[in-house]
Design an enzyme around this catalytic site. Sequence first.
Site, short mmCIF file in Angstrom:
data_model
loop_
_atom_site.label_atom_id
_atom_site.label_comp_id
_atom_site.label_asym_id
_atom_site.label_seq_id
_atom_site.Cartn_x
_atom_site.Cartn_y
_atom_site.Cartn_z
N GLN A 236 -6.88 14.02 53.84
CA GLN A 236 -5.80 13.30 53.15
C GLN A 236 -4.45 13.87 53.56
O GLN A 236 -3.50 13.11 53.82
CB GLN A 236 -6.00 13.39 51.63
CG GLN A 236 -7.25 12.64 51.18
CD GLN A 236 -7.46 12.66 49.69
OE1 GLN A 236 -6.75 13.34 48.95
NE2 GLN A 236 -8.45 11.92 49.23
N ARG B 184 -3.76 15.88 39.72
CA ARG B 184 -4.19 16.43 41.03
C ARG B 184 -2.95 16.82 41.86
O ARG B 184 -1.92 16.17 41.80
CB ARG B 184 -5.07 15.41 41.76
CG ARG B 184 -6.37 15.17 41.00
CD ARG B 184 -7.25 14.18 41.69
NE ARG B 184 -7.72 14.65 42.98
CZ ARG B 184 -8.42 13.90 43.82
NH1 ARG B 184 -8.71 12.66 43.50
NH2 ARG B 184 -8.82 14.39 44.96
N ARG C 267 -15.17 19.83 40.03
CA ARG C 267 -16.59 19.57 40.29
C ARG C 267 -17.46 20.83 40.22
O ARG C 267 -18.67 20.72 39.97
CB ARG C 267 -16.76 18.86 41.64
CG ARG C 267 -16.28 17.43 41.58
CD ARG C 267 -16.42 16.68 42.89
NE ARG C 267 -16.07 15.27 42.69
CZ ARG C 267 -15.78 14.42 43.65
NH1 ARG C 267 -15.78 14.82 44.91
NH2 ARG C 267 -15.49 13.17 43.37
N ARG D 229 -8.39 3.04 54.98
CA ARG D 229 -7.59 3.08 56.20
C ARG D 229 -7.48 1.69 56.83
O ARG D 229 -6.44 1.33 57.38
CB ARG D 229 -8.19 4.10 57.18
CG ARG D 229 -7.91 5.54 56.71
CD ARG D 229 -8.88 6.52 57.32
NE ARG D 229 -8.54 7.92 57.03
CZ ARG D 229 -8.83 8.55 55.88
NH1 ARG D 229 -9.46 7.91 54.90
NH2 ARG D 229 -8.50 9.82 55.71
N LYS E 103 -10.69 17.93 42.75
CA LYS E 103 -11.14 16.56 43.05
C LYS E 103 -10.98 15.71 41.79
O LYS E 103 -10.24 16.07 40.89
CB LYS E 103 -12.59 16.59 43.55
CG LYS E 103 -12.75 17.29 44.90
CD LYS E 103 -12.10 16.49 46.01
CE LYS E 103 -12.24 17.18 47.35
NZ LYS E 103 -11.46 16.51 48.39
N ASP F 82 -17.59 15.97 49.82
CA ASP F 82 -17.89 15.09 48.68
C ASP F 82 -19.36 15.12 48.27
O ASP F 82 -19.75 14.52 47.27
CB ASP F 82 -17.49 13.65 49.02
CG ASP F 82 -15.98 13.49 49.10
OD1 ASP F 82 -15.26 14.33 48.51
OD2 ASP F 82 -15.51 12.55 49.76
N SER G 215 -7.97 19.24 55.10
CA SER G 215 -7.95 18.06 54.25
C SER G 215 -7.54 16.84 55.06
O SER G 215 -6.45 16.80 55.63
CB SER G 215 -6.95 18.26 53.10
OG SER G 215 -6.59 17.01 52.55
N ARG H 40 -18.74 10.78 41.47
CA ARG H 40 -19.82 11.51 42.15
C ARG H 40 -20.63 12.37 41.17
O ARG H 40 -21.80 12.65 41.39
CB ARG H 40 -19.26 12.34 43.30
CG ARG H 40 -18.54 11.46 44.32
CD ARG H 40 -18.47 12.04 45.70
NE ARG H 40 -17.44 11.34 46.48
CZ ARG H 40 -17.63 10.18 47.11
NH1 ARG H 40 -18.79 9.58 47.07
NH2 ARG H 40 -16.65 9.61 47.79
N GLY I 126 -7.09 9.45 45.10
CA GLY I 126 -6.28 10.45 45.81
C GLY I 126 -5.94 10.00 47.22
O GLY I 126 -4.85 10.25 47.72
#
Length: 458
Positions: free
Chosen positions: A196, A150, A375, A53, A371, A344, A194, A417, A121
């Site tokens: 995003q 995605r 995951r 950002r 993701k 996350d 979300s 991750r 993403g």
Amino acid sequence: MSNAPLCQSIPMPSTTITLNSTENHDSLTIAPATDLALRGQIQVPGDKSISHRALMLGALAQGETRIQGLLLGEDPRSTAACFRAMGAEISELNTELVTVRGVGVGQLQEPVAVLDSGNSGTTMRLMLGLLASQPNRFFTVTGDASLRSRPMKRVIQPLQQMGAEIWSRSGGYAPLAVQGKLLKPIHFQSPIASAQVKSCILLAGLLAEGQTTVTEPALSRDHSERMLRAFGAKVTVDPETCSATVTGPSQLTGQTVIVPGDISSAAFWLVAGAIVPDSELLIENVGVNPTRTGILEALALMGANVQQENQRLVAGEPVADLRVRSSALKSCTIAGDLIPRLIDEIPILAVAATLAEGTTVIRDAAELRVKESDRLAVMATQLNRMGAKVTELPDGLEIVGGMPLTGTEVDSYTDHRIAMSLAIAALVASGQTVIHRAEAAAISYPDFTPTLQQVCVG
Ligand code: S3P
């Protein structure tokens, strides 16, 4: 009389942590000593969400933005490359000081080549809101194989409601093409919590005349709202209804951003310190924005010994040092509004749950399937390979704690991750674990392996 000692001490094998690089991939080999403990005082890299950002708002703002503590991972590098290609002057990336000379909201230049979001993403989704709202310019956007699989419909559809023109591969996948236009404001009821999606629409709303509002089913991270406000945009939030509103048109002015350490990276050490016996770690300068601290609440529910020290506010974001000491863990249920606040951290929480007494249940986390990898599926299969008892649920995991873990070969599925979560699981497994495609960690934590080597004692 001989001087030989009465009893001979047998040297304990010490922990092995080695990274083997081939042309395409790295594998990380971990064989913990039986007396392994984790000790030390460490800092984690800059927050990934805030780093993206800061680069983006800096690129849009008038004047200069100065960023301290930027994450030097692959994802922010993708963001910097995209915005350089649209006219922003961004100095060489480093942690000390990055300067960004922005072009002004609505003044992004039409790039001469495809914008590549890499694995990120956040880059693709947030940037789409900006591209769609730049009148009379045309953009094409792509990403790596993971990002191209995605879902982008979640941002394309609300942007189309604002009047955007976006073309995608069938099903709403990248590569994408965007014909920028002056957009109209909307009130978007997002079906998913979300950040995003929310940030994409708020950024698109910067140039739309009037109020653009996003309402979420639960509050997601609010870094965009905080930073947009700091850069001079008119942003209001209503925590009661989980809504954020930007009033456009709005200009932004360059600011100084101090990026705190990423709590999502600290999470690996919090769990490692909790589950490796006789450990104590101090993780300094970690962002503890309440929309991100679900991990601390989940670990508290599990009986972990984590303390926040030296709490302070740095450039509008709450920051603290986190101290973790090992302790016995118990199972818990993680679901509902807590999920977006630790979205996350679920892979590493799954590792903690394998060590907890009882059965841990994670629900309402279907988002994990879209993701950087699926995951839920990947953590279940990889932990089960190590001897854990993990059952995949449609929207979560059920983890029976206390099954002994045994070292074996596992795979990150190129997900940062996952790579780091499996490395922490390896610390409590007997024998040797080899994590294939471990280079993925560099997406958010380039120094993960040296830090792991540094904190391992024994
Ligand atoms: C992010 C939001 C989250 C998170 C991602 C970073 C952001 O994604 O998983 O790593 O910076 O806005 P969603 O908003 O899709 O949940």
